[in-house]
Design a protein around this motif. Sequence first.
Motif: not given
Length: 103
Positions: A11-17
Amino acid sequence: MRLEDNGTFIVEDEDISGILCYFAKDGVPFEDGFRFEMELQEMVFFPGSIHAVQFPEHLLPEYEDEDTDEETRQEIRTQNEQWEQEIRQAIYNVIGYVEETSS
């Protein structure tokens, strides 16, 4: 987000954003936001294909505004901790329980 050959779901930062944006802007629950992200990225998983999850080192950005009083900073930290737990749980609810690895 991506699934490595060894079964590690990253899970990458962009997904969390994206998940946070759906929540803040439209009130979409984290679980539904994660499902929507999966659909946008055309992610399809089969039972047993994910063996571990790797989250970004810092799931939510740390709040560092020098002009904010300590009480407000503590409230933000508490809210972020709650959201981190809810986001992790939402992802596990969608993909099923697996081991969590560090990044």
